[in-house]
Design a protein around this motif. Sequence first.
Motif: not given
Length: 244
Positions: A26-27, A125, A179, A182-183, A185-189, A207
Amino acid sequence: MAARGLEKSFHGRLILKGVDFDMQAGDITVIIGKSGSGKSTLLRALAGLTDPDDGQIAFDGKIVFAEKKRTREWNTVRSEVGMVFQSYTLWPHMNVLENLTLAPKKKLGLKPAEARDRAEAALAEVGMAQHILSRPTQLSGGERQRVAIARALMMKPKLLLCDEITSALDPPVAAEVLDVLRRLKEEEGIAVALVTHDMAFASKAADRVVFFHNGEIAVNTTPENAFENCDNPDLKKFVDAVRF
């Protein structure tokens, strides 16, 4: 992903000098530094595209490279490491669907229907579902880059390695690619390691910031410390030379 003591030489020149490198789920870790400092070599080593001369690489707690060779564990995790290049590397004679499903059908044995379902999900995605039957030549640079990311997602990676993927893109298009990352990272880790010379992109994406200098990681810090409160003279000189 964790690397310890990585070394790599080309034609007698030491490119990686005992590099230690860690990635967290997630980073987004942005890797910066002069050309030839070892950034892309590190990514290629992590992706299994080149073997280090020495050191150790672990993924998900499994040792995948040690004692100057890949271990048996590499075959169990290789599909979980995806790589996206600056040049897209899409087959021009194939449409988007065919580009995305070629490797999963061959390497994972997916049936056509399953491969198409996975392609549709990957394209959704990255905001490219409407282009599933387009040829790469019909797409813009930013669209081709998003398709290249979708292709990497087809193998369900936990780690995505990106080498200068925005260097040929205009800033608004690079922002679209950011974008997408980021998505993911945030949604799929998904953990992302990103090599770039674009400091504006780096400051918005990162990050963590890793600065390579002469084959070594000279700085590993937060974006704020790297770009605003830098106390490393080599990093300060580099950032000032390519700043925004």
